[in-house]
Design a protein around this motif. Structure first.
Motif, short mmCIF file in Angstrom:
data_model
loop_
_atom_site.label_atom_id
_atom_site.label_comp_id
_atom_site.label_asym_id
_atom_site.label_seq_id
_atom_site.Cartn_x
_atom_site.Cartn_y
_atom_site.Cartn_z
N GLN A 333 97.31 1.74 -7.92
CA GLN A 333 95.95 2.02 -8.39
C GLN A 333 94.95 1.06 -7.74
N LEU A 337 91.59 1.86 -5.50
CA LEU A 337 90.25 1.43 -5.92
C LEU A 337 89.51 0.64 -4.85
N ASN A 357 90.48 13.28 -4.93
CA ASN A 357 90.65 12.48 -6.15
C ASN A 357 92.12 12.17 -6.41
N ASP A 358 92.85 11.91 -5.32
CA ASP A 358 94.24 11.46 -5.39
C ASP A 358 95.19 12.45 -6.04
N GLN A 374 86.21 11.24 -11.34
CA GLN A 374 86.41 10.93 -9.94
C GLN A 374 86.68 9.44 -9.76
N ARG A 375 87.74 9.10 -9.04
CA ARG A 375 88.02 7.70 -8.75
C ARG A 375 87.01 7.17 -7.74
N LEU A 514 96.57 10.73 -11.07
CA LEU A 514 95.59 9.64 -11.05
C LEU A 514 96.19 8.38 -11.69
N THR A 517 99.52 7.47 -9.15
CA THR A 517 99.02 7.17 -7.79
C THR A 517 100.14 6.90 -6.78
#
Length: 554
Positions: A333, A337, A357-358, A374-375, A514, A517
């Motif tokens: 994660q 990010l 968005n993964d 949304q990341r 999400l 990941t």
């Protein structure tokens, strides 16, 4: 919107439960026209029938008229990257090979730019009640280049051949868990029945241009494809020289009507820049695919027409979840990010991509849940996650990838981005042949690396993306991701014949991925091609097919 209920009722008579449920969704507004056309095509509804339904509901649109006959003639000269391996339908796996074989070979179904499945060598198809058996009606009057008629025998043999693990087909990435050897049966000369391993609501795409190995060739195929390239396509092979090029001539007996070009000449190049120079210098008329960064030099060339095809193609980043540095999902994660997705799209992709968005669910798919958050880039949060995972001091890892399109530059951007959380990435960029190697665990840098980037071509449905790299049993599971909940959700999604049911499951898959990941899907890129100014009738797919039947130069 005025609904003609009398006409609608008449059109619904005799239709299956799934077909009528889809029509109900259109009437109630749960499904829009585009989604209705796309999902209806998968169920086997014809475009004229769906046009009648939308007309009865008051959603008529203009219908294009019949194309006028044109004067045939001329030669189309194409530039393409050298195929990575032999031109062989069973094991074909790269863009150069797909472009070449698409001159002579065809699949049962065409996966359109609009994600609508259209008949090609199949005239129609339909599922049984639960989608575990699909029946395809085969087009009559189609001839192979050697003059013999294509029948259901050839179709059954072609598909059974790529479903047989002993043949090592690249198509097993799409067929594993879907269709096994022996599951394809000829019913009569023009009917084939597919008994699947499990219900599958998107099966027609498995036999479409999305699955480039699924071209139909004679049942007695002996493995020597390059010498004759016998298929059903609009062009016949005249000559082929490995690593140099191929020449094709018009198929006068083509089932699909008039073929305009006399000849197609494909020249192979080791890199993209020589192709661009050849196009500008008049040596070729078309480049099948241009990396977006290199296309910047010809975007404003008045003698070049750029063709941009939106797609679900992407460059997938895998993290080996079994490796010490990536076994904690908080580390994965944190890596995610660090990436500024809008900046990647504007800088690396020059705006010719859509944010990811993964998960494999790009915004173009009708079942993607757009409400899933949304990341976004958050370095502070990434540092917190690294510390919580016991990786506050960072670590060192090698990113192994392929020299293809923008991937080497993408790798450098990732390398720089993760420095902010103390991660040192060493780059190992290989040519495609070395990167994929035998494409089996233990003998493939792609599948054996702890961190890597791999290009995945466009698919009309996300099934291959969901299964091959992510299922516990996935053939391309370089992330070593094993999650029973995920496996169950994917089985439910793939088996659903109902768009609304697929939407519900898709949302759960998006949320799970999400959180876990194992892979990064930061963008879905447009497929960029370049043509000589004034060229018309050139059609491409984002899987590298090149259709030149109607091509004409100014």
């Amino acid at each position: 919107m005025t609904i003609n209920f009398k006409l609608l009722d008449m059109l619904r008579r005799g239709r299956s439960e799934h077909e009528n449920h889809l029509i109900d969704g259109l009437v109630a507004g749960r499904v829009n026209r585009r989604e209705f056309l796309r999902f209806g095509s998968v169920l086997g509804l014809s475009l004229p029938y769906m046009g009648a339904i939308t007309g009865a509901i008051g959603l008529n649109t203009a219908v294009s008229g019949r194309a006028l006959a044109q004067t045939p003639g001329g030669t189309i000269r194409v530039g393409q990257i050298v195929p990575a391996a032999a031109i062989e339908p069973v094991k074909l796996a790269d863009g150069g090979g797909i472009t070449t074989i698409s001159q002579v070979g065809e699949t049962l179904v065409l996966s359109g730019k609009d994600l609508v499945a259209r008949p090609l060598l199949a005239e129609s198809w339909s599922p049984n009640a639960d989608g575990s058996v699909w029946t395809f009606k085969i087009r009559k009057g189609v001839k192979f280049h050697d003059g013999t008629e294509m029948t259901a025998k050839d179709v059954a043999a072609s598909i059974d051949r790529i479903a047989d693990p002993a043949n090592g087909s690249n198509a097993l990435s799409a067929l594993k868990g879907v269709l096994s050897k022996g599951g394809t049966k000829q019913i009569d000369d023009y009917t084939v029945e597919f008994t699947l391993d499990a219900p599958n609501g998107g099966f027609p795409y498995t036999l479409s241009t999305d699955n480039y190995n699924a071209i139909i060739i004679p049942a007695n195929y002996d493995g020597d494809f390059e010498s004759k390239m016998i298929g059903t396509g609009p062009f016949k092979l005249e000559s082929y020289t490995p690593k140099v090029g191929a020449v094709f001539v018009r198929n006068e007996d083509y089932w699909g009507g008039q073929v305009l070009p006399d000849r197609v000449e494909i020249s192979y190049y080791d890199d993209y820049q020589p192709q661009i120079l050849a196009l500008q210098g008049g040596q070729i008329d078309f480049i099948q695919q241009v990396p977006i960064l290199q296309a910047a030099g010809i975007l404003n060339d008045p003698n070049v027409d750029m063709m941009s095809t939106p797609s679900l193609a992407h460059q997938q980043v895998h993290m080996n979840t079994a490796a010490d540095v990536f076994k904690d999902k908080r580390v994965r994660q944190a890596i995610a990010l660090c990436l500024d997705r809008p900046a990647l799209i504007q800088g690396l992709m020059k705006g010719k991509a859509q944010v990811g968005n993964d998960s494999p669910f790009g915004s173009a798919y009708p079942y993607t849940d757009q409400s899933v958050p949304q990341r976004v880039k958050d370095v502070a949060k990434a540092k917190e996650l690294m510390a919580a995972a016991g990786m506050g001091n960072g670590f060192e890892v090698t990113l192994t990838t392929e020299k293809y399109l923008e991937i080497p530059q993408y790798a450098q951007l990732i390398q720089n981005a993760v420095k902010e959380i103390g991660v040192k990435i060493n780059l190992n960029v290989l040519d495609q042949g070395a990167y994929y190697a035998d494409a089996v665990p233990g003998n493939s840098p792609w599948l054996d690396s702890d961190l890597g980037i791999t290009d995945y071509g466009h698919r009309g449905v996300p099934n291959v993306y969901l299964t091959a790299p992510l299922l516990s049993t996935g053939t391309w599971n370089s992330a070593r991701f094993k999650n029973k909940d995920y496996d169950g959700l994917v089985a439910g999604f793939i088996g659903a014949l109902d768009l609304e049911a697929q939407r519900s499951v898709a949302s759960k898959i998006q949320t799970l991925l999400l959180d876990e990941t194992p892979l990064l899907f930061t963008y879905f890129y447009d497929f960029m091609s370049a043509a000589r100014k004034g060229a018309t009738g050139i059609e491409v797919t984002a899987m590298s097919h090149l259709m030149l039947k109607d091509a004409k130069l100014a």
